[in-house]
Design an enzyme around this catalytic site. Structure first.
Site, short mmCIF file in Angstrom:
data_model
loop_
_atom_site.label_atom_id
_atom_site.label_comp_id
_atom_site.label_asym_id
_atom_site.label_seq_id
_atom_site.Cartn_x
_atom_site.Cartn_y
_atom_site.Cartn_z
N THR A 1 0.83 -1.20 0.00
CA THR A 1 0.00 0.00 0.00
C THR A 1 0.86 1.25 0.00
O THR A 1 0.65 2.17 -0.80
CB THR A 1 -0.93 0.00 1.22
OG1 THR A 1 -1.69 -1.20 1.24
CG2 THR A 1 -1.86 1.20 1.19
N TYR B 1 -12.73 -4.85 -4.00
CA TYR B 1 -13.76 -4.49 -4.96
C TYR B 1 -14.70 -5.65 -5.29
O TYR B 1 -15.87 -5.60 -4.92
CB TYR B 1 -13.19 -3.89 -6.25
CG TYR B 1 -14.30 -3.38 -7.16
CD1 TYR B 1 -15.03 -2.25 -6.81
CD2 TYR B 1 -14.65 -4.04 -8.32
CE1 TYR B 1 -16.08 -1.80 -7.59
CE2 TYR B 1 -15.69 -3.61 -9.11
CZ TYR B 1 -16.41 -2.48 -8.75
OH TYR B 1 -17.45 -2.06 -9.53
N TYR C 1 -2.55 -10.33 4.00
CA TYR C 1 -2.64 -8.92 4.39
C TYR C 1 -4.11 -8.55 4.51
O TYR C 1 -4.84 -8.51 3.51
CB TYR C 1 -1.92 -8.06 3.34
CG TYR C 1 -1.96 -6.56 3.55
CD1 TYR C 1 -2.29 -5.99 4.78
CD2 TYR C 1 -1.63 -5.70 2.50
CE1 TYR C 1 -2.30 -4.61 4.96
CE2 TYR C 1 -1.63 -4.32 2.66
CZ TYR C 1 -1.98 -3.78 3.89
OH TYR C 1 -2.00 -2.42 4.06
N ARG D 1 -9.61 -0.63 3.54
CA ARG D 1 -9.32 -0.40 2.13
C ARG D 1 -10.00 -1.41 1.21
O ARG D 1 -10.32 -1.08 0.07
CB ARG D 1 -7.81 -0.45 1.89
CG ARG D 1 -7.06 0.76 2.42
CD ARG D 1 -5.57 0.65 2.11
NE ARG D 1 -4.83 1.80 2.59
CZ ARG D 1 -4.53 2.87 1.86
NH1 ARG D 1 -4.94 2.96 0.61
NH2 ARG D 1 -3.83 3.87 2.37
N LYS E 1 -0.43 -9.95 8.14
CA LYS E 1 -0.32 -8.53 8.50
C LYS E 1 -1.73 -8.08 8.83
O LYS E 1 -2.59 -8.00 7.96
CB LYS E 1 0.26 -7.71 7.34
CG LYS E 1 0.30 -6.21 7.63
CD LYS E 1 0.74 -5.39 6.43
CE LYS E 1 0.68 -3.90 6.74
NZ LYS E 1 1.07 -3.07 5.58
N ILE F 1 4.64 -4.51 10.30
CA ILE F 1 4.98 -4.02 8.96
C ILE F 1 4.57 -2.56 8.97
O ILE F 1 3.39 -2.23 9.01
CB ILE F 1 4.30 -4.85 7.87
CG1 ILE F 1 4.85 -6.29 7.92
CG2 ILE F 1 4.54 -4.23 6.49
CD1 ILE F 1 4.22 -7.25 6.92
#
Length: 294
Positions: free
Chosen positions: A47, A110, A136, A141, A164, A206
């Site tokens: 990201t 999405y 992740y 997001r 993560k 991270i």
């Protein structure tokens, strides 16, 4: 028990851009700064690295460049996730081919998917590659939350070794730890939750903060692992203002502004992101000066 990819603070490193591509001269400087200041791993094209606006060629080139530049001094973890499973497999296979130590794979965004879809997505990637995979999870997001029971199912795969976790849900992280035990390392995906997640048996972070203060992020983890929980908590608390400032606009806008203030030629963030608002830049600069980053 599976082998950990790393323990400590890995940097979710930002990407410096030119008008036409990636500024590899500056990126090399950033990698050397990170290694010199004891970062525990390099996380490329995540990201913070703006992988979403990279071409496939850029995505491959930056992973290969980082592997060569690091030259085995620290692990290199390649961001290879996609909402297209086939593309994620292809990118992860490329990362494996050029010598990345692991792949960081974001949950599909999405189009999203069910928990069954998450299990099949990650299992398919893991079955078609040979490097360790770090799941992740960043629901803010992606719109996708990985349930603890899903982590438990994924942890049974020998190549799915870590997560993560950027959900911010400590109760769910506790449940994940209880269900998975030593079969799944947990890294904080939020700099404001390093010590809380370490206290639940986490393996590190991270980190966005590591871009500008790698020694600090490393020391939070190192002190905790050495048994000095008070010092780790003090560092976490002392740097709260900086951590918050790095998220006053959407990541990686503030951290790229901060790196520019530190003298790196970062260029601009790529659309649809826009450069940091002037009033926020001034606030960020004052906070970095207060904490002697500048």
């Amino acid at each position: 028990m599976k082998k950990s990819v790393f323990k400590g603070a890995g940097v979710a490193i930002a990407t410096p851009f030119t008008k036409d591509g990636i500024n590899y001269e500056e990126f090399a400087k950033m990698i050397e700064f990170q290694i010199a200041n004891h970062t525990d791993a390099l996380v490329i094209a995540g990201t913070s690295g703006e992988a979403a606006t990279m071409s496939e060629k850029e995505h491959e080139e930056i992973i290969e460049f980082a592997v060569k530049k690091a030259a085995g001094r620290v692990p290199v973890i390649a961001g290879t996730g996609s909402n297209n499973t086939a593309y994620a497999v292809r990118m992860t296979q490329f990362a494996e081919k050029v010598g990345a130590d692991a792949a960081l794979i974001v949950t599909p965004y999405y189009n999203k998917c069910t928990q069954k879809g998450l299990i099949e997505h990650y299992t398919y990637i893991a079955d078609h590659t040979n490097i360790p995979i770090i799941v992740y999870s960043v629901p803010s997001r992606t719109g996708v939350t990985v349930k603890p029971e899903t982590y438990a199912a994924l942890s049974k795969h020998p190549r799915i070794v870590a997560v993560k976790e950027a959900s911010g849900d400590l109760t769910a992280i506790l449940r994940t730890r209880a269900l998975c035990g030593e079969e799944l390392d947990i890294y904080s995906g939020n700099d404001d939750q390093i010590v809380p997640i370490l206290s639940l048996g986490g393996s590190g972070v991270i980190s966005v903060l590591s871009n500008i203060a790698p020694q600090v992020a490393h020391d939070i983890c190192a002190n905790y692992f050495a048994g000095d929980v008070d010092e780790a908590a003090k560092l976490q608390t002392d740097w709260e203002e900086v951590i918050s400032a790095l998220f006053m606009e959407v990541n990686p806008i503030p951290v790229k502004a901060a790196l520019t203030m530190l003298g790196y030629n970062m260029g601009h963030v790529r659309l649809p992101l826009t450069d940091m608002e002037p009033e926020h830049q001034e606030k960020l600069r004052a906070i970095l000066q207060k904490h002697k980053v500048l």
